[in-house]
Scaffold this active site. Structure first.
Site, mmCIF file in Angstrom:
data_model
loop_
_atom_site.group_PDB
_atom_site.id
_atom_site.type_symbol
_atom_site.label_atom_id
_atom_site.label_comp_id
_atom_site.label_asym_id
_atom_site.label_seq_id
_atom_site.Cartn_x
_atom_site.Cartn_y
_atom_site.Cartn_z
ATOM 1 N N THR A 1 37.531 38.679 46.061
ATOM 2 C CA THR A 1 37.565 37.876 44.860
ATOM 3 C C THR A 1 36.249 37.143 44.928
ATOM 4 O O THR A 1 35.536 37.240 45.908
ATOM 5 C CB THR A 1 38.804 36.955 44.985
ATOM 6 N N ASP B 1 49.455 42.406 43.732
ATOM 7 C CA ASP B 1 49.839 40.995 43.894
ATOM 8 C C ASP B 1 51.265 40.729 43.425
ATOM 9 O O ASP B 1 51.804 39.642 43.634
ATOM 10 C CB ASP B 1 48.854 40.073 43.159
ATOM 11 N N THR C 1 38.475 37.926 39.971
ATOM 12 C CA THR C 1 38.779 38.936 40.983
ATOM 13 C C THR C 1 39.046 40.330 40.440
ATOM 14 O O THR C 1 39.449 40.498 39.286
ATOM 15 C CB THR C 1 40.037 38.483 41.782
ATOM 16 N N SER D 1 49.305 34.731 42.074
ATOM 17 C CA SER D 1 47.971 34.700 42.684
ATOM 18 C C SER D 1 47.872 33.556 43.681
ATOM 19 O O SER D 1 48.699 32.640 43.683
ATOM 20 C CB SER D 1 46.943 34.495 41.563
#
Ligand code: GLY
Length: 565
Positions: free
Chosen positions: A375, A417, A393, A446
């Protein structure tokens, strides 16, 4: 002068000398200093382009758009238009806000899309290749910001990135190594050679004329230049040819969300950070409020006691993260309860200085009344004192590795994620639950934590970092370094770091960490993991000094650079 007066004067002189020496030493350890405005980012080219916009009279938001697109060109490992991000801002008058331009699950995404017939996670599918891609949000985010706060025409903000893509970027040794390391997966995933699939050396120039053309389309057609027409067709064709599910409808329907930042006090400071779908703000609030009553600066920095206290606070917070947090548009998050002092002190009742808590014996907390690694982060302050903190990211390095050949850019692997199956760890070892399960159009949880700090109603610090699950704990350590241990911004950013995230139940240390703390920690039952952790995070931050000047902290772990005037 009598003896007592002489002693007194000598004492005062010695104290002044000592104070001056400390002051001089402090000045020497400071990072780059600027009087008016600053950008700190992962690449010199991007910091310079952002700064040039502010020299032309643009504000921090204008600089954000230009810096972001310059990172897309000069830092393809994470800079992106094929990904998403979060931005936290604080205007000079103290107004704050947060923009969520996180990727969304495609419309035909389903809860069990990464499970095989036996219900086991086929883990690679969410990490690499076309099924791993979430609907990108970056261009929608940048246009939203420009529409609301921009003062310079979008054409002027995009042009420097177009020039950079056409003229080429000279790559550093770190970049050459990184690209070479991923060469094989570029070829495997794309089933053909792509622009970046070569044996690179430091000093090579990479030109990307097709990316320049994509940016030209965005410059003339606005956000439709990405979400509709040619660019959208390039994306959809590429993704579907490789077995992915993103459609033109997905792209057309992408939307950003303005969110209320998570704001809390830590001692005399006000911390402003990213709310869900990031876990960053809530976890930072939990950890800092948990350690606040312990007055952490009484312990030597990075000593075993210091590490122990932070690890126990982190362990409890990450356990809550796994259970409670997800996209607030889909799940109810009990933010007030999770961050209340009563709840947090209750959570620490099981803490014992003489023995490590076992993660296996610690679950999420309970209360009455339910209410990646790659990221990049940049921090900007403009001459008026407006500030933006942006973390953006592709998730993993070069995201899914799927490269939109005709558009010149990579697409994210942000679907990883999500929690593919409750209890199964993702690429960062993070475990999730139902709150973060896959649903069409939902945003994945996140850890990105763009953060701004205010002291006595004045801007104090702007910071953030990449690093997947280690983002929160890296931001945390920088906050503590500066606020509690009075480090300069550069000292703070350069200090060795550690990380704990509930599961796996071990403390990860950077290889530069002082190893003498390991033995006392092990004696208390902590597991120490030094493998594969050369680097935890790359923090790019700005500190406002008492005289109003700005100090940049550019992380020496990368090619990061502060630029200012
Ligand atoms: N992809 C890393 C994060 O959002 O936390």
């Amino acid at each position: 002068m009598n003896k007592i007066s002489l002693l007194l004067v000598t004492g005062i002189l010695l104290m002044c000398c000592r104070k001056n020496t400390i002051q001089d030493k402090r000045e020497k350890s400071r990072g780059f200093i600027a009087e008016n405005a600053m950008v700190v980012s992962a690449k010199e080219e991007a910091s310079k382009i952002g700064l040039d916009i502010m020299k032309l009279g643009g504000n921090a938001f204008d600089a954000m758009v230009a810096t972001d697109l310059a990172l897309l060109v000069s830092y393809p490992v994470a800079g992106n238009i094929g990904g998403g991000g979060f931005m936290v801002f604080r205007m000079a008058d103290g107004t704050t806000g947060a923009l969520d331009y996180r990727e969304m699950a495609p419309i035909s995404a389903t809860k069990n899309m990464y499970l095989d017939q036996e219900g086991k996670v086929v883990s690679d599918k969410s990490k690499t290749g076309a099924l791993a891609i979430g609907v990108p949000g970056t261009i929608a985010g940048l246009f939203e910001i420009h529409n609301k706060f921009g003062t310079i025409s979008i054409e002027k903000l995009i042009q420097p990135a177009i020039n950079l893509a056409n003229n080429g970027v000279v790559i550093t040794l770190a970049q050459a190594k990184r690209l070479n390391q991923h060469k094989v997966s570029f070829r495997n995933v794309n089933q053909r050679r792509i622009l970046y699939d070569k044996q690179w050396r430091a000093g090579d120039t990479i030109k990307n004329p097709l990316l320049a053309k994509t940016l030209e389309r965005i410059k003339t057609e606005g956000r439709d230049g990405f979400y509709k027409g040619k660019t959208a067709d390039f994306i959809v064709n590429k993704v579907q040819n490789l077995g992915g599910i993103i459609t033109t409808e997905d792209l057309e329907n992408y939307n950003v969300k303005w969110r209320d930042p998570i704001i809390f006090n830590y001692n005399d400071h006000k911390i402003i950070s990213m709310p869900p779908p990031s876990s960053g703000g809530i976890c930072l609030a939990q950890i800092l409020k948990t350690i606040e009553p312990f007055n952490i600066s009484q312990y030597k920095h990075n000593s075993s006691k210091y590490i122990q206290l932070i690890v126990e606070a982190e362990r409890r917070s990450y356990a809550d993260r796994a259970y409670f947090l997800g996209d607030p548009d889909f799940v109810d998050i009990p933010t007030d309860s999770l961050t209340s002092n009563k709840y947090l002190s209750q959570r620490m009742k099981s803490f014992n200085w003489n023995k490590a808590t076992k993660s296996s014996e610690l679950s999420r907390g309970s209360f009455l009344g339910y209410e990646s690694d790659e990221t990049t982060h940049y921090s900007i302050v403009d001459h008026k004192g407006n500030s933006v903190s942006v973390t953006t990211t592709l998730n993993g390095a070069y995201g899914s590795k799927v490269f939109v050949d005709k558009g010149g850019f990579f697409l994210n692997n942000e679907m990883d994620d999500f929690s593919a199956k409750p209890g199964t760890p993702n690429m960062f070892g993070l475990i999730g639950a139902e709150a973060n399960s896959i649903v069409a159009k939902k945003r994945m949880l996140s850890s990105m934590s763009p953060t701004i700090i205010e002291t006595n109603a004045k801007l104090k610090m702007v910071l953030g970092t990449p690093g997947g699950s280690t983002i929160i704990t890296t931001v945390l350590q920088n906050i503590i370094n500066v606020l509690d241990y009075k480090m300069t911004m550069q000292e703070s950013v350069s200090k060795p770091r550690f990380h704990h995230q509930w599961f796996p139940d071990n403390i990860k240390f950077e290889t530069s960490f002082d190893t003498t703390v390991f033995s006392p920690l092990k004696k208390l039952g902590y597991k120490v993991d030094t493998s594969n952790f050369l680097v935890i995070g790359k923090t790019d931050a700005i500190l406002v000094l008492p005289d109003g000047r700005l100090e940049g902290g550019a992380d020496p772990r990368g090619d990061d650079k502060a630029e200012g005037f």
